[in-house]
Write a protein that holds these residues in place. Structure first.
Motif, PDB file in Angstrom:
ATOM      1  N   ILE A 194       0.846  -1.191   0.000  1.00 14.84           N
ATOM      2  CA  ILE A 194       0.000   0.000   0.000  1.00 14.84           C
ATOM      3  C   ILE A 194       0.883   1.244   0.000  1.00 14.84           C
ATOM      4  O   ILE A 194       1.778   1.372   0.828  1.00 14.84           O
ATOM      5  N   PRO A 195       0.647   2.154  -0.956  1.00 16.05           N
ATOM      6  CA  PRO A 195       1.492   3.340  -1.010  1.00 16.05           C
ATOM      7  C   PRO A 195       1.087   4.362   0.058  1.00 16.05           C
ATOM      8  O   PRO A 195       0.075   5.036  -0.084  1.00 16.05           O
ATOM      9  N   ILE A 196       1.840   4.454   1.133  1.00 22.36           N
ATOM     10  CA  ILE A 196       1.533   5.436   2.176  1.00 22.36           C
ATOM     11  C   ILE A 196       2.813   6.150   2.605  1.00 22.36           C
ATOM     12  O   ILE A 196       3.920   5.717   2.283  1.00 22.36           O
ATOM     13  N   ASP A 197       2.641   7.256   3.316  1.00 20.35           N
ATOM     14  CA  ASP A 197       3.787   8.052   3.749  1.00 20.35           C
ATOM     15  C   ASP A 197       4.009   8.004   5.255  1.00 20.35           C
ATOM     16  O   ASP A 197       5.112   8.236   5.728  1.00 20.35           O
ATOM     17  N   VAL A 198       2.932   7.771   5.992  1.00 21.90           N
ATOM     18  CA  VAL A 198       3.012   7.762   7.457  1.00 21.90           C
ATOM     19  C   VAL A 198       2.114   6.654   7.990  1.00 21.90           C
ATOM     20  O   VAL A 198       1.059   6.383   7.437  1.00 21.90           O
ATOM     21  N   PHE A 221       7.874  -4.364  17.935  1.00 16.65           N
ATOM     22  CA  PHE A 221       7.976  -5.030  16.637  1.00 16.65           C
ATOM     23  C   PHE A 221       7.390  -4.153  15.520  1.00 16.65           C
ATOM     24  O   PHE A 221       8.003  -3.975  14.470  1.00 16.65           O
ATOM     25  N   ILE A 222       6.201  -3.605  15.761  1.00 19.14           N
ATOM     26  CA  ILE A 222       5.553  -2.791  14.719  1.00 19.14           C
ATOM     27  C   ILE A 222       6.359  -1.537  14.413  1.00 19.14           C
ATOM     28  O   ILE A 222       6.518  -1.147  13.257  1.00 19.14           O
ATOM     29  N   ILE A 223       6.892  -0.919  15.460  1.00 22.27           N
ATOM     30  CA  ILE A 223       7.678   0.296  15.238  1.00 22.27           C
ATOM     31  C   ILE A 223       8.944  -0.025  14.432  1.00 22.27           C
ATOM     32  O   ILE A 223       9.293   0.695  13.495  1.00 22.27           O
ATOM     33  N   SER A 224       9.579  -1.148  14.748  1.00 20.89           N
ATOM     34  CA  SER A 224      10.797  -1.457  13.977  1.00 20.89           C
ATOM     35  C   SER A 224      10.463  -1.910  12.558  1.00 20.89           C
ATOM     36  O   SER A 224      11.210  -1.635  11.620  1.00 20.89           O
ATOM     37  N   LEU A 229      10.523  -0.405   6.812  1.00 24.85           N
ATOM     38  CA  LEU A 229       9.821  -0.024   5.588  1.00 24.85           C
ATOM     39  C   LEU A 229      10.016   1.465   5.285  1.00 24.85           C
ATOM     40  O   LEU A 229       9.416   1.990   4.358  1.00 24.85           O
ATOM     41  N   ASN A 230      10.813   2.133   6.111  1.00 27.27           N
ATOM     42  CA  ASN A 230      11.066   3.554   5.902  1.00 27.27           C
ATOM     43  C   ASN A 230       9.859   4.437   6.168  1.00 27.27           C
ATOM     44  O   ASN A 230       9.727   5.496   5.573  1.00 27.27           O
ATOM     45  N   LEU A 231       8.949   3.963   7.026  1.00 28.55           N
ATOM     46  CA  LEU A 231       7.729   4.714   7.290  1.00 28.55           C
ATOM     47  C   LEU A 231       7.786   5.389   8.662  1.00 28.55           C
ATOM     48  O   LEU A 231       7.972   4.714   9.659  1.00 28.55           O
ATOM     49  N   PRO A 232       7.611   6.706   8.705  1.00 30.77           N
ATOM     50  CA  PRO A 232       7.516   7.369  10.002  1.00 30.77           C
ATOM     51  C   PRO A 232       6.265   6.895  10.747  1.00 30.77           C
ATOM     52  O   PRO A 232       5.253   6.599  10.107  1.00 30.77           O
TER      53      PRO A 232
END
Ligand code: C2E
Ligand code: MG
Ligand code: MG
Ligand code: MG
Length: 291
Positions: A194-198, A221-224, A229-232
């Protein structure tokens, strides 16, 4: 036994009746409410966790009802999503947010991106992308200053269709935030596609999960994963200092929650911005197609 069932039946009957009456009441008054300015947009700031500067805000609607007082979105948004009124209301909220950004630009104040919520019904409505594009054009605001929040669950049915629209929006320059991540059942595979930025973490992860060690493991785990994935990441629903400290330890980027600030009317929000450091969501544009 018969009497007991009758009573139970009467009880549910009454509850259903009450609910239908209240839904009818809302349906009958929504159009007038919109035209007479009963819907108000509140703003809840988002903070950079490292230095507690403000990096943005979320626009959240409130219904200032003459008889019922302040109604929160949970009381009417689900109904509006079913009866279609959500598209009208959301357009109003988006326009209000654009006007708020324009006002700050006119004052020469530092730009604070505002995110608006986008329902599934909006995405499938006639002229959705064009309407958004026209709005930012009308108010002459940078397209990157209006972020769009789309919940994870919106992608559940025909994800391909939604992804197509979201790709279109991103190509135009809109920043897309995935709302309530973790509340649905999208696979990790899906998250990469899914194309997302945040990524906005659902409140449940912060509320209960952070309290025990396995919950913390999931959170970490989710934060890492997001980092990988390079997602803030924005953590929603931060209510205590302890939760903030856990998130800081886990290197979460941004936070939004009552511990920092509750959603507030625009004038209050303006005052808060005047006395708080403002910074950009630095890493947000990292993998954004329009730079
Ligand atoms: P959301 O988009 O996930 O917005 C965050 C919700 O969490 C907001 O509830 C906010 O007030 C609440 N919140 C923020 N920090 C905390 C905290 O520390 N603790 C707790 N307990 N809650 C916190 P709100 O304003 O009641 O909105 C509920 C939902 O209604 C939103 O969830 C969003 O899905 C929907 N919504 C709100 N405004 C709009 C709108 O203008 N358009 C659409 N389509 N949906 C909206
Ligand atoms: Mg949201
Ligand atoms: Mg959310
Ligand atoms: Mg939500």
């Amino acid at each position: 036994i018969k009497g007991k069932y009758n009573k139970l039946f009467a009880y549910y009957d009454d509850r259903i009746r009450q609910r239908l009456l209240s839904e009818r009441f809302i349906t009958d008054s929504m159009q007038h409410a919109l035209e007479s300015g009963q819907f108000q947009v509140f703003y809840q700031p988002k903070y950079e966790l490292a230095d507690e500067s403000i990096v943005g805000a979320e626009a959240l609607v409130r219904w200032m009802h003459s008889e019922k007082g302040v109604m929160s979105p949970g009381e009417f948004i689900p109904l509006f999503e079913r009866n279609g009124f959500i598209t009208q209301l959301d357009y109003y909220v988006w326009e209000t947010a654009c006007r708020c950004i324009r006002t700050r630009m006119d004052q020469g104040s530092p730009l604070v991106p505002i995110s608006v919520n986008v329902s599934r019904a909006d995405i499938f409505s006639q002229g959705f992308v064009e309407n958004l594009r026209e709005l930012v054009g009308k108010y002459k605001i940078p397209i990157q200053s209006l972020h769009l929040e789309i919940t994870e669950t919106a992608y559940t049915e025909d994800p391909e269709q939604i992804i197509k629209v979201v790709e279109q929006l991103r190509r135009l320059g809109f920043v897309i935030e995935m709302d309530d991540f973790g509340s649905g059942y999208s696979s990790l595979n899906m998250l990469a596609e899914i194309p997302i930025d945040v990524l906005k973490l659902d409140m449940r992860f912060i509320k209960k999960e952070a309290n025990n060690s396995s919950g913390r493991g999931i959170l970490r785990f989710i934060i890492s994963l997001a980092k990988w994935l390079n997602l803030p990441v924005i953590a929603e629903g931060v209510e205590t200092k302890e939760q903030m400290e856990i998130l800081r330890m886990m290197d979460c980027n941004y936070v939004q929650g009552y511990y920092f600030a509750k959603p507030m009317p625009e004038d209050e929000f303006e005052k808060l911005l005047d006395k708080t450091a403002i910074s950009a969501m630095k890493n947000v544009m990292a993998n954004h197609p329009v730079q």
